[in-house]
Each structure stands twice: as structure tokens, then as C-alpha cells.
Scaffold this motif. Structure first.
Motif, PDB file in Angstrom:
ATOM      1  N   SER A 225       0.774  -1.167  -0.197  1.00  0.00           N
ATOM      2  CA  SER A 225       0.140   0.092   0.018  1.00  0.00           C
ATOM      3  C   SER A 225       0.914   1.230  -0.006  1.00  0.00           C
ATOM      4  O   SER A 225       0.626   2.119  -0.560  1.00  0.00           O
ATOM      5  CB  SER A 225      -0.866  -0.205   1.305  1.00  0.00           C
ATOM      6  N   GLY A 226       1.871   1.163   0.828  1.00  0.00           N
ATOM      7  CA  GLY A 226       2.782   2.321   0.751  1.00  0.00           C
ATOM      8  C   GLY A 226       3.392   2.658  -0.423  1.00  0.00           C
ATOM      9  O   GLY A 226       3.471   3.818  -1.000  1.00  0.00           O
ATOM     10  N   SER A 227       3.952   1.433  -1.297  1.00  0.00           N
ATOM     11  CA  SER A 227       4.479   1.690  -2.555  1.00  0.00           C
ATOM     12  C   SER A 227       3.466   2.296  -3.599  1.00  0.00           C
ATOM     13  O   SER A 227       3.780   3.228  -4.234  1.00  0.00           O
ATOM     14  CB  SER A 227       4.948   0.664  -3.123  1.00  0.00           C
ATOM     15  N   MET A 228       2.148   1.781  -3.671  1.00  0.00           N
ATOM     16  CA  MET A 228       1.034   2.131  -4.362  1.00  0.00           C
ATOM     17  C   MET A 228       0.881   3.614  -4.062  1.00  0.00           C
ATOM     18  O   MET A 228       0.689   4.466  -5.145  1.00  0.00           O
ATOM     19  CB  MET A 228      -0.203   1.298  -4.208  1.00  0.00           C
ATOM     20  N   ALA A 229       0.840   4.218  -3.035  1.00  0.00           N
ATOM     21  CA  ALA A 229       0.341   5.258  -2.497  1.00  0.00           C
ATOM     22  C   ALA A 229       1.575   6.463  -3.107  1.00  0.00           C
ATOM     23  O   ALA A 229       1.144   7.609  -3.557  1.00  0.00           O
ATOM     24  CB  ALA A 229       0.321   5.761  -0.984  1.00  0.00           C
ATOM     25  N   GLY A 230       2.749   5.963  -2.801  1.00  0.00           N
ATOM     26  CA  GLY A 230       4.076   6.754  -3.259  1.00  0.00           C
ATOM     27  C   GLY A 230       3.728   7.158  -4.730  1.00  0.00           C
ATOM     28  O   GLY A 230       4.135   8.156  -5.285  1.00  0.00           O
ATOM     29  N   MET A 231       3.488   5.965  -5.710  1.00  0.00           N
ATOM     30  CA  MET A 231       3.542   6.134  -6.952  1.00  0.00           C
ATOM     31  C   MET A 231       2.413   7.058  -7.396  1.00  0.00           C
ATOM     32  O   MET A 231       2.488   7.825  -8.256  1.00  0.00           O
ATOM     33  CB  MET A 231       3.458   4.883  -7.563  1.00  0.00           C
ATOM     34  N   ALA A 232       1.327   6.758  -6.889  1.00  0.00           N
ATOM     35  CA  ALA A 232       0.155   7.560  -6.983  1.00  0.00           C
ATOM     36  C   ALA A 232       0.403   9.079  -6.837  1.00  0.00           C
ATOM     37  O   ALA A 232       0.030   9.879  -7.686  1.00  0.00           O
ATOM     38  CB  ALA A 232      -1.056   7.210  -6.424  1.00  0.00           C
ATOM     39  N   ARG A 233       1.176   9.538  -5.810  1.00  0.00           N
ATOM     40  CA  ARG A 233       1.420  10.839  -5.606  1.00  0.00           C
ATOM     41  C   ARG A 233       2.349  11.357  -6.582  1.00  0.00           C
ATOM     42  O   ARG A 233       1.960  12.617  -6.883  1.00  0.00           O
ATOM     43  CB  ARG A 233       2.071  10.965  -4.138  1.00  0.00           C
ATOM     44  N   HIS A 235       2.366  10.434  -9.745  1.00  0.00           N
ATOM     45  CA  HIS A 235       1.642  10.330 -10.892  1.00  0.00           C
ATOM     46  C   HIS A 235       0.206  10.869 -10.798  1.00  0.00           C
ATOM     47  O   HIS A 235      -0.861  10.103 -10.929  1.00  0.00           O
ATOM     48  CB  HIS A 235       1.859   9.151 -11.716  1.00  0.00           C
ATOM     49  N   PRO A 236      -0.169  12.180 -10.397  1.00  0.00           N
ATOM     50  CA  PRO A 236      -1.575  12.314  -9.973  1.00  0.00           C
ATOM     51  C   PRO A 236      -2.588  12.273 -10.802  1.00  0.00           C
ATOM     52  O   PRO A 236      -3.729  12.020 -10.904  1.00  0.00           O
ATOM     53  CB  PRO A 236      -1.473  13.614  -9.292  1.00  0.00           C
ATOM     54  N   ALA A 237      -1.927  12.481 -12.199  1.00  0.00           N
ATOM     55  CA  ALA A 237      -2.923  12.423 -13.528  1.00  0.00           C
ATOM     56  C   ALA A 237      -3.660  10.756 -13.730  1.00  0.00           C
ATOM     57  O   ALA A 237      -4.281  10.840 -14.444  1.00  0.00           O
ATOM     58  CB  ALA A 237      -2.097  13.169 -14.492  1.00  0.00           C
ATOM     59  N   VAL A 238      -2.644  10.018 -13.229  1.00  0.00           N
ATOM     60  CA  VAL A 238      -3.118   8.702 -13.513  1.00  0.00           C
ATOM     61  C   VAL A 238      -4.302   8.356 -12.609  1.00  0.00           C
ATOM     62  O   VAL A 238      -4.283   8.085 -11.169  1.00  0.00           O
ATOM     63  CB  VAL A 238      -1.806   7.720 -13.343  1.00  0.00           C
ATOM     64  N   ARG A 239      -5.222   7.630 -13.482  1.00  0.00           N
ATOM     65  CA  ARG A 239      -6.357   7.018 -12.805  1.00  0.00           C
ATOM     66  C   ARG A 239      -6.096   5.528 -12.390  1.00  0.00           C
ATOM     67  O   ARG A 239      -6.016   4.649 -13.210  1.00  0.00           O
ATOM     68  CB  ARG A 239      -7.581   7.050 -13.615  1.00  0.00           C
ATOM     69  N   SER A 240      -5.769   5.202 -11.125  1.00  0.00           N
ATOM     70  CA  SER A 240      -5.144   3.890 -10.782  1.00  0.00           C
ATOM     71  C   SER A 240      -6.092   3.280  -9.729  1.00  0.00           C
ATOM     72  O   SER A 240      -6.889   4.106  -8.859  1.00  0.00           O
ATOM     73  CB  SER A 240      -3.693   3.985 -10.237  1.00  0.00           C
ATOM     74  N   ASN A 241      -6.298   1.995  -9.931  1.00  0.00           N
ATOM     75  CA  ASN A 241      -6.770   1.111  -8.758  1.00  0.00           C
ATOM     76  C   ASN A 241      -5.888  -0.052  -8.523  1.00  0.00           C
ATOM     77  O   ASN A 241      -5.433  -0.613  -9.458  1.00  0.00           O
ATOM     78  CB  ASN A 241      -8.356   1.002  -9.165  1.00  0.00           C
ATOM     79  N   GLU A 242      -6.284  -0.614  -7.481  1.00  0.00           N
ATOM     80  CA  GLU A 242      -5.513  -1.992  -7.152  1.00  0.00           C
ATOM     81  C   GLU A 242      -6.562  -2.964  -6.644  1.00  0.00           C
ATOM     82  O   GLU A 242      -7.725  -2.909  -6.236  1.00  0.00           O
ATOM     83  CB  GLU A 242      -4.677  -1.455  -5.950  1.00  0.00           C
ATOM     84  N   THR A 243      -6.408  -4.334  -7.477  1.00  0.00           N
ATOM     85  CA  THR A 243      -7.109  -5.471  -7.194  1.00  0.00           C
ATOM     86  C   THR A 243      -6.271  -6.500  -6.615  1.00  0.00           C
ATOM     87  O   THR A 243      -5.060  -6.908  -7.137  1.00  0.00           O
ATOM     88  CB  THR A 243      -7.737  -5.765  -8.533  1.00  0.00           C
ATOM     89  N   THR A 244      -6.772  -7.134  -5.574  1.00  0.00           N
ATOM     90  CA  THR A 244      -6.021  -8.408  -4.808  1.00  0.00           C
ATOM     91  C   THR A 244      -6.480  -9.694  -5.667  1.00  0.00           C
ATOM     92  O   THR A 244      -7.772  -9.841  -5.825  1.00  0.00           O
ATOM     93  CB  THR A 244      -6.163  -8.452  -3.738  1.00  0.00           C
TER      94      THR A 244
END
Length: 298
Positions: A225-233, A235-244
């Protein structure tokens, strides 16, 4: 930049201040011509130059029609290297952004896998067609060789020949929190941003075996989750979602490829002369329905 009328070597063409190019390996086959269209699309999105490399067999690497019956797909209609690069450049020029409509070309001699691997040292990305063998039951030696040994990310084109590139579909990246899959997460965000596409990140369920084609690493969810949040910050223009996902990540990715424009995966194998692609990568090279980008730890 040199025009398509003259060939160059990569060292002649690249200077220290140049943006690393997208390098396309071509042999004039239908697979490599479709890969050319896709490479132009990616290079335009990345604002990167495009270099087309055609490799002639050298001593010890010569082929005759009777010595390659196991290759899948039509043989080259014209083995003349100048014709091959002109045809490839023409296709690129008719479907690409103006910045990459006139790619540089190089004609080299030797083993295709070895030459392309060496060129990848200075590439943003290496793109090859989906060379297959034995009726697509195996991946061909050039594709396997560059995926196993390239220094840059390697994109293997797979898709519907002649169909429009599905630009509206998302990029799908696999990330389990391990160091080996961080490059796939980074590339996924960078490419989704460049392409103006959404990003879906698939991660194995924590502690659940991934099956024959990809065992999930036991990684704390907080790290993922920390890695995902860091990359999302970043690249704020990217519409991202995470699926397990549970079960075989390779099979999940193969199914997801039907509605994605690109799969981005990491590979735990180290680069080197004895390296070989991992089982998840090999499975996707045979079964994905869209291009696959393989990223190795830096």
C-alpha cells in the motif's frame, strides 16, 4: 536524426544528451511489422526517438529455408535488408506521430538476440514481435533470448494483426511488493501517464500461493500500500486502482489481457548469459492477447 534512407550504428546515432530511444527489432515478418506500429505508438507517447534495427545472420548464424521448418508464420517475402527496413519505416510513417514518423535505422550482422541485447544497454525500451515456434506451443529463440538478457525493459508485441491499437484500454501491472516487481509498478505508472490511460495494479493475496505459474511472495500489505500510494502521488494524473487476486497470477493476467492494452510484469531472474525468463513471463508470452512489457530489477 538520420533519415530512413541511410543506416547508422546506435553509437553514431546516440549522443550523451539524447533521450534513450525505443528500439525496434525487425525481420520483415508480419509479427515484427505489427510490432512496428505499436513501437511508434509508444515512442510518440514517451516523446522518445525510434530506432529500427534489422539483423543479418553472420557466420554461424545462417539459415536456409530447409533449416527453419519449426518457425511459426510466413517466411520473409523479401530477405533484402534494405527492403525490410524501408517497409518497416513506411508502416511507421503512416501511423505514428510526426516526431517518430522518420525513424533512424541500423542494419547489423550476427545473432539477432545478441545484437538486440547489446543495443538494449542504451534503450528506453526494446520492442520485438511475438516470435513463436512449433505452432505457437513454444516461444522462439530470439524472443526468449532478448527477454532473458536485455538490459532495458522488453516489450513483446502480441495482439490482433492489423487491428487498431486499443488506446482506450487500461495498462495492467503486476506488483507483489517485492523488489523484483517494483520496476513493473514504476513502468506501469509512467506508461499509463504517457498514454493517457488508466492503470490497474494486480497483486497476489498476501500469503496465498500463486499456483504453478507464479507463487505469491509473503509481503506485508502495508509495504504494498505504501508503494502504491507513493507512486500515485508522483503521478497524480493517472487513474489507478488496485485489485487483489488469488490463485495463479499468470492465469489472471492472461485473462485480463483480453481487455487491457498492455501488461507490465517484473521478472525475478537476473540479467546475464545464463539467465532465462521465469515461468510467469513464459506463460504470458504464449497466452497474452496484448503486448507484454517485461521489467528486470535494475
Amino acid at each position: 536524426m538520420p533519415s530512413t534512407g541511410a543506416t547508422v550504428t546506435v553509437d553514431e546515432w546516440l549522443g550523451d544528451d539524447r533521450v534513450p530511444p525505443v528500439i525496434l527489432g525487425t525481420d520483415g515478418s508480419s509479427a515484427s511489422l505489427n510490432a512496428a506500429r505499436w513501437a511508434a505508438y509508444i515512442a510518440g507517447a514517451l516523446h522518445a526517438p525510434l530506432l529500427v534495427v534489422h539483423v543479418l545472420p553472420g557466420p554461424g548464424h545462417r539459415h536456409t529455408p530447409d533449416t527453419r521448418p519449426w518457425f511459426h508464420g510466413p517466411r520473409l517475402a523479401d530477405p533484402d535488408p534494405a527492403v525490410v527496413v524501408r517497409r518497416t519505416a513506411l508502416i511507421i510513417g503512416t501511423c505514428s506521430a510526426p516526431a517518430v514518423a522518420d525513424p533512424a535505422t541500423e542494419i547489423a550482422t550476427g545473432s539477432a538476440a545478441a545484437v538486440l541485447t547489446e543495443r538494449s544497454r542504451r534503450a528506453r525500451m526494446l520492442v520485438v514481435g511475438a516470435q513463436t515456434a512449433f505452432g505457437e506451443r513454444r516461444t522462439g529463440p530470439t524472443t526468449t533470448g532478448v527477454v532473458a538478457r536485455a538490459y532495458s525493459p522488453v516489450a513483446v508485441w502480441r495482439g490482433m494483426p492489423g487491428h487498431p491499437i486499443p488506446r482506450e484500454r487500461p495498462v495492467v501491472a503486476a506488483f507483489d511488493g517485492s523488489e523484483s516487481t517494483v520496476p513493473a509498478l514504476v513502468q506501469g505508472f509512467e506508461l499509463a501517464e504517457a498514454l493517457g490511460a488508466g492503470l490497474e495494479v494486480l497483486r497476489p493475496r498476501w500469503g496465498v500461493p500463486g499456483g504453478r505459474y507464479g507463487a505469491a511472495a509473503v509481503v506485508p500489505p502495508s509495504r504494498i500500500s505504501g508503494s502504491m500510494a507513493g507512486m500515485a502521488r508522483e503521478h497524480p494524473a493517472v487513474r489507478s486502482n488496485e485489485t487483489t487476486v488469488a490463485g495463479s497470477l499468470a492465469h489472471v493476467l492472461a485473462r485480463r489481457s483480453a481487455t487491457a492494452q498492455l501488461l507490465v510484469v517484473g521478472d525475478r531472474r537476473a540479467t546475464g548469459a545464463s539467465a532465462a525468463p521465469g515461468p510467469t513471463v513464459m506463460f504470458l508470452l504464449r497466452h497474452s492477447r496484448c503486448p507484454v512489457l517485461i521489467c528486470r530489477p535494475g
